[in-house]
Design a protein around this motif. Structure first.
Motif, PDB file in Angstrom:
ATOM      1  N   VAL A 185       6.703   3.597 -14.543  1.00 16.51           N
ATOM      2  CA  VAL A 185       5.276   2.995 -15.256  1.00 16.51           C
ATOM      3  C   VAL A 185       5.033   4.232 -16.529  1.00 16.51           C
ATOM      4  O   VAL A 185       4.570   5.168 -16.379  1.00 16.51           O
ATOM      5  N   ALA A 186       5.977   4.044 -17.390  1.00 16.94           N
ATOM      6  CA  ALA A 186       5.796   4.939 -18.721  1.00 16.94           C
ATOM      7  C   ALA A 186       5.249   4.209 -19.641  1.00 16.94           C
ATOM      8  O   ALA A 186       4.945   2.929 -19.607  1.00 16.94           O
ATOM      9  N   VAL A 187       3.808   5.052 -20.207  1.00 14.31           N
ATOM     10  CA  VAL A 187       3.280   4.752 -20.871  1.00 14.31           C
ATOM     11  C   VAL A 187       3.683   5.294 -22.433  1.00 14.31           C
ATOM     12  O   VAL A 187       3.945   6.135 -22.434  1.00 14.31           O
ATOM     13  N   THR A 188       2.928   4.128 -23.387  1.00 22.97           N
ATOM     14  CA  THR A 188       3.567   4.733 -24.661  1.00 22.97           C
ATOM     15  C   THR A 188       2.868   4.125 -25.731  1.00 22.97           C
ATOM     16  O   THR A 188       2.274   3.321 -25.697  1.00 22.97           O
TER      17      THR A 188
ATOM     18  N   ILE B 231       4.874   6.257  -9.169  1.00 24.26           N
ATOM     19  CA  ILE B 231       4.756   7.058 -10.915  1.00 24.26           C
ATOM     20  C   ILE B 231       4.780   6.227 -11.887  1.00 24.26           C
ATOM     21  O   ILE B 231       5.150   5.793 -13.189  1.00 24.26           O
ATOM     22  N   VAL B 232       3.394   6.947 -12.500  1.00 22.90           N
ATOM     23  CA  VAL B 232       2.906   7.179 -13.906  1.00 22.90           C
ATOM     24  C   VAL B 232       3.328   8.200 -14.699  1.00 22.90           C
ATOM     25  O   VAL B 232       2.365   9.274 -14.415  1.00 22.90           O
ATOM     26  N   ILE B 233       4.273   7.945 -15.871  1.00 23.39           N
ATOM     27  CA  ILE B 233       3.906   8.966 -16.503  1.00 23.39           C
ATOM     28  C   ILE B 233       3.481   8.483 -18.333  1.00 23.39           C
ATOM     29  O   ILE B 233       3.518   7.747 -18.759  1.00 23.39           O
ATOM     30  N   ASP B 234       2.286   9.206 -18.413  1.00 20.76           N
ATOM     31  CA  ASP B 234       1.230   9.146 -19.234  1.00 20.76           C
ATOM     32  C   ASP B 234       0.788  10.143 -20.565  1.00 20.76           C
ATOM     33  O   ASP B 234       0.383  11.245 -20.736  1.00 20.76           O
ATOM     34  N   PRO B 235       1.648  10.254 -21.549  1.00 24.71           N
ATOM     35  CA  PRO B 235       2.820   9.189 -22.270  1.00 24.71           C
ATOM     36  C   PRO B 235       3.805   9.425 -21.872  1.00 24.71           C
ATOM     37  O   PRO B 235       3.981  11.551 -21.883  1.00 24.71           O
ATOM     38  N   VAL B 236       4.835   9.317 -22.207  1.00 27.39           N
ATOM     39  CA  VAL B 236       6.467   9.055 -22.007  1.00 27.39           C
ATOM     40  C   VAL B 236       6.537  10.362 -22.746  1.00 27.39           C
ATOM     41  O   VAL B 236       7.806  11.429 -22.450  1.00 27.39           O
TER      42      VAL B 236
ATOM     43  N   ILE C 140       1.162  -1.626  -0.234  1.00 26.36           N
ATOM     44  CA  ILE C 140      -0.220   0.019  -0.475  1.00 26.36           C
ATOM     45  C   ILE C 140       0.620   1.443   0.088  1.00 26.36           C
ATOM     46  O   ILE C 140       2.066   1.503   0.548  1.00 26.36           O
ATOM     47  N   GLY C 141       0.302   2.420  -0.383  1.00 30.47           N
ATOM     48  CA  GLY C 141       1.313   3.256  -0.889  1.00 30.47           C
ATOM     49  C   GLY C 141       0.316   4.530  -1.861  1.00 30.47           C
ATOM     50  O   GLY C 141      -0.500   4.555  -1.803  1.00 30.47           O
ATOM     51  N   ASP C 142       1.142   6.014  -2.315  1.00 31.68           N
ATOM     52  CA  ASP C 142       0.970   6.689  -2.571  1.00 31.68           C
ATOM     53  C   ASP C 142       0.942   6.647  -4.398  1.00 31.68           C
ATOM     54  O   ASP C 142       2.043   5.843  -4.517  1.00 31.68           O
ATOM     55  N   THR C 143       0.399   7.505  -5.223  1.00 35.56           N
ATOM     56  CA  THR C 143       0.707   6.725  -6.421  1.00 35.56           C
ATOM     57  C   THR C 143       0.902   8.775  -7.119  1.00 35.56           C
ATOM     58  O   THR C 143       0.189   9.651  -6.732  1.00 35.56           O
ATOM     59  N   LEU C 144       1.660   8.821  -7.713  1.00 33.69           N
ATOM     60  CA  LEU C 144       2.164  10.117  -8.760  1.00 33.69           C
ATOM     61  C   LEU C 144       1.582   9.860 -10.255  1.00 33.69           C
ATOM     62  O   LEU C 144       2.087   9.222 -10.475  1.00 33.69           O
ATOM     63  N   PHE C 145       0.699  10.630 -10.321  1.00 39.54           N
ATOM     64  CA  PHE C 145       0.378  10.250 -11.653  1.00 39.54           C
ATOM     65  C   PHE C 145       0.544  11.803 -12.592  1.00 39.54           C
ATOM     66  O   PHE C 145       0.651  13.049 -12.310  1.00 39.54           O
ATOM     67  N   VAL C 146       1.155  11.527 -13.363  1.00 41.82           N
ATOM     68  CA  VAL C 146       1.712  12.401 -14.424  1.00 41.82           C
ATOM     69  C   VAL C 146       0.652  12.363 -16.071  1.00 41.82           C
ATOM     70  O   VAL C 146       1.427  10.940 -16.597  1.00 41.82           O
TER      71      VAL C 146
END
Length: 416
Positions: free
Chosen positions: A239-242, A200-205, A128-134
């Motif tokens: 996690v980088a999305v492309t 950490i989510v980076i969408d899209p990189v 369990i923890g925090d998520t940083l959404f980009v």
């Protein structure tokens, strides 16, 4: 022999052993009296750790290797966000075509992390923890928050980056899009302000590359290496999305948009694609995994609650490979499919404006296209190279899309 300062000349005249002997002599002299070795032909050879090498620029001569004895390193097990799939402290890539629910999938990841509920299909516990959404493509109020709620996330543990407060080149305050080049320190500061960031989510990189050329291996590596180091330092999974390109044939690894360095930098990479036998079924399949021997993928459907879509995972893993899921074109159709893919790729490269022909050639090589294939695509699109800067040595050939096909995308950075 002792008067020679060029190691290449010395090796050519007396062999590699003479070069080794001269280096050993310089080191021994330095270690014996603590002084700099004597000059040879007027060039100081410097201390052993910054020994002069002919042709080496002056500013590089003080560089030293950072060495760590393996016996001094305490072995550490891999720490997992999603066991055998997504590791903490590492960079993971998710690639897929638009419209397949990649952003809903990342909302699902955030829901698991924010609540600590176990991963689907008996995939193990989730810390369990925090998520940083980009996210550059989705609105926080009408898209991201509703999808987090539909996925069952705890919204108090999801933090959305809406921009960066900075200063422009004139020192004036500005609010701008996050940059993976300039804002790593800001990301670290933001993460450390959270109680325990795990994702950490980076969408899209590609939206956060700040002008870096996504088709240039060196530029992509230069951008992603610090990002990977950031993941290691803060202990969170990035996690980088492309997107996928339209290439056909060969390994699915080559389908991630832009340089292959995206896939190379990630410790694990996954493909999101449609099940060819069921248009409502999506597949989440491993493209590569450097950290675990996990060949199984997952399947999910996009359902809705109160009009908001969310990911519904199946209860069992799937064993189909990414290559098989994408499918290989029939041999008879391969040439036409490849030509179409090359045309689309070339339009993407030139979308921001004129590009030097030498750069186009290098981009094509990095993307796995032969120059003859790109030349055929050039002719099919109607691209007519133009020479600028005159006919002399300063002139250069550039490629541009025909009038009417240009876009407002940021131009590619030149290859040095």
């Amino acid at each position: 022999m002792a008067d020679l300062s060029d190691f290449n000349d010395l090796a050519g005249r007396a062999g590699a052993g003479a070069v080794a002997e001269q280096i050993a002599e310089a080191i021994a002299t330095h270690q014996a009296d603590g002084k700099k070795p004597t000059k040879r032909n007027g060039a100081s050879r410097g201390p052993a750790s910054s020994m002069y090498v002919p042709g080496d620029p002056e500013e590089y001569r003080g560089n030293r290797l950072l060495l760590q004895r393996a016996s001094d390193i305490a072995p550490q097990p891999i720490q997992w966000l999603w066991p055998q799939k997504i590791a903490l402290g590492k960079l993971t890539l998710i690639a897929g075509d638009p419209g397949l629910g990649k952003s809903m999938l990342t909302a699902s990841l955030a829901a698991h992390v924010s609540t600590g509920r176990g991963w689907p299909a008996g995939g193990g516990a989730c810390p369990i923890g925090d998520t940083l959404f980009v996210s550059a493509e989705d609105d926080p109020a009408d898209t991201i928050r509703p999808r987090l709620d539909a996925a069952g996330a705890d919204p108090r543990r999801v933090h959305i980056v809406t921009g960066v407060d900075s200063t422009d080149t004139k020192g004036n305050p500005e609010r701008r899009l996050l940059s993976l080049k300039r804002d790593l320190a800001a990301i670290v500061e933001g993460v450390r302000s959270l109680s325990g960031c795990r994702l950490i989510v980076i969408d899209p990189v590609s939206a956060y590359m700040d002008g870096a050329d996504s088709h240039n291996n060196a530029e992509v590596r230069g951008l992603l290496a610090p990002l990977s180091e950031l993941a290691r330092e803060i202990g969170a999974a990035i996690v980088a999305v492309t997107h996928l390109n339209k290439g056909a044939g060969g390994s699915a690894l080559y389908r991630a948009t832009g340089s292959l360095a995206f896939v190379a930098a990630a410790r694990a990479a996954f493909l999101v694609t449609r099940d060819k036998g069921d248009p409502d079924r999506r597949l989440f399949l491993p493209l590569k995994n450097n950290l675990a021997n996990d060949a199984n993928g997952m399947a999910y459907a996009i359902l809705e609650t109160k009009g908001v879509p969310f990911v519904s995972w199946e209860d069992a893993p799937v064993s189909i490979s990414a290559d098989d899921a994408l499918g290989r074109p029939e041999e008879a159709d391969h040439e036409n499919t490849l030509a179409d893919a090359a045309e689309e790729w070339l339009r993407d490269v030139l979308a921001g404006g004129p590009v030097k022909s030498d750069d186009v050639k290098q981009h094509a090589k990095d993307a796995g296209y032969s120059w003859s294939t790109i030349r055929r695509a050039q002719a099919a699109i109607g691209i007519k190279p133009k020479r600028t800067g005159g006919a002399g040595a300063e002139g250069r050939w550039t490629w541009s899309l025909p009038e009417g096909e240009e876009s407002n995308q940021m131009p590619l950075m030149p290859i040095e």
